[in-house]
Motif scaffolding. Structure first.
Motif, PDB file in Angstrom:
ATOM      1  N   THR A  30       1.217  -1.370   0.268  1.00 39.28           N
ATOM      2  CA  THR A  30       0.195   0.602  -0.886  1.00 39.28           C
ATOM      3  C   THR A  30       0.601   1.103  -0.089  1.00 39.28           C
ATOM      4  OG1 THR A  30      -0.179   0.066   2.671  1.00 39.28           O
ATOM      5  CG2 THR A  30      -1.933  -0.932   1.548  1.00 39.28           C
ATOM      6  N   TYR A  31       0.673   2.522  -0.660  1.00 37.84           N
ATOM      7  CA  TYR A  31       0.949   3.271  -0.426  1.00 37.84           C
ATOM      8  C   TYR A  31       2.484   3.690  -1.344  1.00 37.84           C
ATOM      9  CZ  TYR A  31      -2.403   4.977   2.613  1.00 37.84           C
ATOM     10  OH  TYR A  31      -3.727   4.573   3.364  1.00 37.84           O
ATOM     11  N   GLY A  32       2.111   2.808  -2.025  1.00 37.09           N
ATOM     12  CA  GLY A  32       3.855   2.800  -2.818  1.00 37.09           C
ATOM     13  C   GLY A  32       4.286   4.336  -3.585  1.00 37.09           C
ATOM     14  N   THR A  33       5.481   3.970  -3.513  1.00 43.08           N
ATOM     15  CA  THR A  33       6.011   5.186  -4.455  1.00 43.08           C
ATOM     16  C   THR A  33       6.867   4.987  -5.306  1.00 43.08           C
ATOM     17  OG1 THR A  33       7.225   7.200  -3.544  1.00 43.08           O
ATOM     18  CG2 THR A  33       7.631   5.276  -2.523  1.00 43.08           C
ATOM     19  N   SER A  34       6.952   6.134  -5.767  1.00 41.47           N
ATOM     20  CA  SER A  34       8.478   5.833  -7.204  1.00 41.47           C
ATOM     21  C   SER A  34       9.913   6.473  -6.196  1.00 41.47           C
ATOM     22  CB  SER A  34       8.648   6.641  -8.273  1.00 41.47           C
ATOM     23  OG  SER A  34       8.540   8.446  -8.067  1.00 41.47           O
ATOM     24  N   SER A  35       9.626   6.882  -5.339  1.00 42.84           N
ATOM     25  CA  SER A  35      11.153   7.769  -4.727  1.00 42.84           C
ATOM     26  C   SER A  35      11.887   6.083  -3.686  1.00 42.84           C
ATOM     27  CB  SER A  35      10.422   8.788  -3.354  1.00 42.84           C
ATOM     28  OG  SER A  35       9.755   9.908  -3.907  1.00 42.84           O
ATOM     29  N   ILE A  36      12.989   6.788  -3.903  1.00 45.59           N
ATOM     30  CA  ILE A  36      14.095   5.845  -3.573  1.00 45.59           C
ATOM     31  C   ILE A  36      14.775   5.748  -1.963  1.00 45.59           C
ATOM     32  CG2 ILE A  36      16.085   4.269  -4.497  1.00 45.59           C
ATOM     33  CD1 ILE A  36      13.770   3.459  -5.291  1.00 45.59           C
ATOM     34  N   GLY A  37      14.702   4.827  -1.216  1.00 38.87           N
ATOM     35  CA  GLY A  37      14.773   5.447  -0.441  1.00 38.87           C
ATOM     36  C   GLY A  37      16.283   4.220   0.275  1.00 38.87           C
ATOM     37  N   LEU A  38      15.474   3.186   0.973  1.00 39.59           N
ATOM     38  CA  LEU A  38      16.332   1.621   1.204  1.00 39.59           C
ATOM     39  C   LEU A  38      14.838   1.077   0.056  1.00 39.59           C
ATOM     40  CD1 LEU A  38      17.407  -0.001   1.953  1.00 39.59           C
ATOM     41  CD2 LEU A  38      16.568   0.146   4.635  1.00 39.59           C
ATOM     42  N   ARG A  39      15.129   0.476  -0.416  1.00 39.02           N
ATOM     43  CA  ARG A  39      14.460  -0.916  -1.677  1.00 39.02           C
ATOM     44  C   ARG A  39      15.276  -2.326  -2.264  1.00 39.02           C
ATOM     45  NH1 ARG A  39      10.639   0.987  -6.004  1.00 39.02           N
ATOM     46  NH2 ARG A  39       9.936   2.874  -4.615  1.00 39.02           N
ATOM     47  N   TYR A  40      14.069  -3.416  -1.670  1.00 39.13           N
ATOM     48  CA  TYR A  40      14.815  -4.337  -1.165  1.00 39.13           C
ATOM     49  C   TYR A  40      14.058  -4.941  -3.304  1.00 39.13           C
ATOM     50  CZ  TYR A  40      15.386  -9.263  -0.692  1.00 39.13           C
ATOM     51  OH  TYR A  40      15.702 -10.971  -0.625  1.00 39.13           O
ATOM     52  N   LEU A  41      15.026  -4.613  -3.709  1.00 39.66           N
ATOM     53  CA  LEU A  41      14.327  -5.705  -5.565  1.00 39.66           C
ATOM     54  C   LEU A  41      13.893  -6.990  -5.798  1.00 39.66           C
ATOM     55  CD1 LEU A  41      18.047  -3.591  -7.185  1.00 39.66           C
ATOM     56  CD2 LEU A  41      15.472  -3.040  -7.217  1.00 39.66           C
ATOM     57  N   PRO A  42      14.254  -7.685  -4.856  1.00 40.06           N
ATOM     58  CA  PRO A  42      13.456  -8.822  -5.039  1.00 40.06           C
ATOM     59  C   PRO A  42      12.060  -8.709  -5.208  1.00 40.06           C
ATOM     60  CG  PRO A  42      15.351  -9.396  -3.640  1.00 40.06           C
ATOM     61  CD  PRO A  42      15.213  -8.270  -3.903  1.00 40.06           C
ATOM     62  N   THR A  43      10.860  -8.164  -4.202  1.00 40.55           N
ATOM     63  CA  THR A  43       9.700  -7.723  -3.869  1.00 40.55           C
ATOM     64  C   THR A  43       9.686  -6.534  -4.129  1.00 40.55           C
ATOM     65  OG1 THR A  43      10.527  -7.459  -1.500  1.00 40.55           O
ATOM     66  CG2 THR A  43       9.909  -9.493  -1.744  1.00 40.55           C
ATOM     67  N   ASN A  44      10.870  -5.780  -4.322  1.00 42.83           N
ATOM     68  CA  ASN A  44      10.366  -3.877  -4.607  1.00 42.83           C
ATOM     69  C   ASN A  44       9.294  -3.517  -4.012  1.00 42.83           C
ATOM     70  OD1 ASN A  44      10.272  -2.028  -6.730  1.00 42.83           O
ATOM     71  ND2 ASN A  44       8.323  -2.003  -7.319  1.00 42.83           N
ATOM     72  N   GLY A  45      10.311  -3.738  -2.490  1.00 44.63           N
ATOM     73  CA  GLY A  45       9.483  -3.279  -1.179  1.00 44.63           C
ATOM     74  C   GLY A  45      10.559  -2.155  -1.048  1.00 44.63           C
ATOM     75  N   GLU A  46      10.233  -0.916  -0.281  1.00 47.41           N
ATOM     76  CA  GLU A  46      10.387  -0.193   0.093  1.00 47.41           C
ATOM     77  C   GLU A  46      10.299   0.681   1.274  1.00 47.41           C
ATOM     78  OE1 GLU A  46      12.493   3.535   0.018  1.00 47.41           O
ATOM     79  OE2 GLU A  46      12.620   2.741  -1.323  1.00 47.41           O
ATOM     80  N   ALA A  47      10.943   0.464   1.675  1.00 49.99           N
ATOM     81  CA  ALA A  47      11.113   0.900   3.418  1.00 49.99           C
ATOM     82  C   ALA A  47      11.309   1.978   4.180  1.00 49.99           C
ATOM     83  CB  ALA A  47      12.044  -0.126   4.055  1.00 49.99           C
ATOM     84  N   ALA A  48      12.270   3.189   3.515  1.00 53.89           N
ATOM     85  CA  ALA A  48      12.161   4.899   3.812  1.00 53.89           C
ATOM     86  C   ALA A  48      11.273   5.579   3.255  1.00 53.89           C
ATOM     87  CB  ALA A  48      13.797   5.014   3.817  1.00 53.89           C
ATOM     88  N   ALA A  49      10.930   4.929   2.254  1.00 50.98           N
ATOM     89  CA  ALA A  49      10.359   6.721   1.296  1.00 50.98           C
ATOM     90  C   ALA A  49       8.668   7.211   1.556  1.00 50.98           C
ATOM     91  CB  ALA A  49      10.537   6.301  -0.641  1.00 50.98           C
ATOM     92  N   PRO A  50       8.289   5.983   1.670  1.00 49.05           N
ATOM     93  CA  PRO A  50       6.988   6.491   2.181  1.00 49.05           C
ATOM     94  C   PRO A  50       6.666   7.200   2.544  1.00 49.05           C
ATOM     95  CG  PRO A  50       6.930   3.705   1.855  1.00 49.05           C
ATOM     96  CD  PRO A  50       8.556   4.510   1.945  1.00 49.05           C
TER      97      PRO A  50
END
Length: 378
Positions: A30-50
């Motif tokens: 939920t609340y996906g973003t194209s900004s990049i902070g800390l991302r795990y590429l296998p899941t495309n999970g973003e931990a810092a930018a949302p």
């Protein structure tokens, strides 16, 4: 934006995470973003930018009352960028904090594990006053899929740790090391799988004294893995004794990558699936011993003492003559400097004497605290 094909970081010129990137894929959950902070590429999970991009750092002299800090979403002060040198997989940020500190962050893939980026931090006293209480703060507002803004957070390795002066589950407080902080859900010091909630992890470190012209250097880490076990193994591989972990609020059913979220529960908190995000800290290390040996590149070299008191040499196949080096081990790795006079106040890390030369530990320690050479001790 840098990545090692597993972890992607968005590093701003001032050294904190989170940069806009409209052409980057929107993150999962939920609340996906194209900004990049800390991302795990296998899941495309973003931990810092949302949400609020509150990842950042701060440096201070607690005794002089001088500080500076930088974050994309939670304020910056007293920081001037001097150097920003990115490449596809690594980046360098050098900033000045007033007239007191120069702070360098070097982001590079960890050679020990694909799940971590190594972030070398070097803090130089560029002022004229002795700093007796050096502080460094690093904090991140974790936002973990599938149900962003609802995660479980762990902080470990702070209890009885002389390097740690504070740790809380909140990164909506100031990143200024001299500012007060407080927890969101009662997370102070060490805690495990606190949540679910919109939580973060802020760690405040006390790094000792720092004389004018000297550097304090240490290693930190950012990354992610597909499970709790893989994350802990990665942190152990790099010797990160203090760390934070963040895992999602998910019961293990449904699609955790869906933009509409998935059922909540503790499955992800226990297993760390489908992704566990992490920050790690490895404290400064000072050389406590050293020796004089052949350079590492001459694996078959024969150490040859000169009993007349001339600098020793390393001979290969009876022909190749190479000068020896002063050697120690830091962070579990070999560190070496050529035997030569580096000028005042360092001198020569090798004592040239009749027979086998010996290592000058004081000179070696000065090399590791010198602005020109400290980076080679990390």
């Amino acid at each position: 934006m840098i990545d090692n094909t597993v972890v992607r970081l968005g590093v701003a010129p001032a050294g904190h995470l989170n940069i806009p990137c409209p052409t980057n894929p929107v993150s999962s959950g939920t609340y996906g973003t194209s900004s990049i902070g800390l991302r795990y590429l296998p899941t495309n999970g973003e931990a810092a930018a949302p949400g609020d991009a509150c990842e950042g750092w701060g440096v201070a002299s607690a005794d002089l009352g001088v500080s500076g800090y930088s974050s994309a979403g939670c304020g910056s002060a007293n920081v001037t960028v001097e150097i920003n040198a990115p490449s596809p997989i690594s980046t360098l940020s050098v900033v000045r904090v007033g007239d007191t500190f120069r702070v360098t962050h070097i982001y590079t893939p960890s050679p020990a594990t694909p799940f971590l980026y190594q972030v070398n931090v070097l803090i130089e006293n560029i002022g004229t006053s002795f700093v007796s209480d050096l502080r460094y703060t690093r904090g991140i507002d974790y936002d973990i899929l599938p149900n962003t803004f609802s995660e479980y957070v762990t902080i470990a390795g702070t209890a009885g740790n002389p390097w740690v002066v504070g740790a809380v589950d909140n990164n909506f407080v100031s990143l200024d090391p001299l500012a007060p902080n407080f927890p969101l859900m009662g997370g102070v010091g060490d805690f495990t799988n606190l949540g679910p909630g919109d939580l973060g992890a802020q760690l405040d470190f006390r790094l000792g004294s720092l004389a004018p012209g000297e550097v304090r250097s240490f290693r930190t880490f950012y990354g992610a893995a597909g499970s709790h076990a893989d994350a802990l193994n990665a942190l152990a591989a790099v010797g990160a004794s203090t760390y934070s972990l963040a895992k999602g609020n998910w019961d293990g059913t449904g699609d955790p990558l869906s933009p509409t979220g998935a059922p909540t529960g503790t499955f992800a908190a226990v297993t760390g699936q489908p992704n566990t995000f992490m920050y790690g800290f490895r404290p400064p290390e000072t050389p406590t011993h050293c020796s004089v040996e052949c350079p590492a590149i001459l694996s078959h070299g024969v150490y040859t003492p000169d009993r007349a008191g001339v600098q020793d040499a390393c001979v290969v196949n009876g022909q190749y003559d190479n000068r020896v080096v002063a050697v120690t081990t830091l962070h579990g790795e070999r560190v070496e400097f050529s035997c030569m006079d580096y000028g005042s106040p360092i001198g020569n890390p090798c004592n040239v004497v009749p027979g086998a030369d010996t290592c000058n530990l004081t000179a070696f320690q000065k090399l590791c605290s010198d602005p020109t050479f400290a980076q080679y001790c990390l």
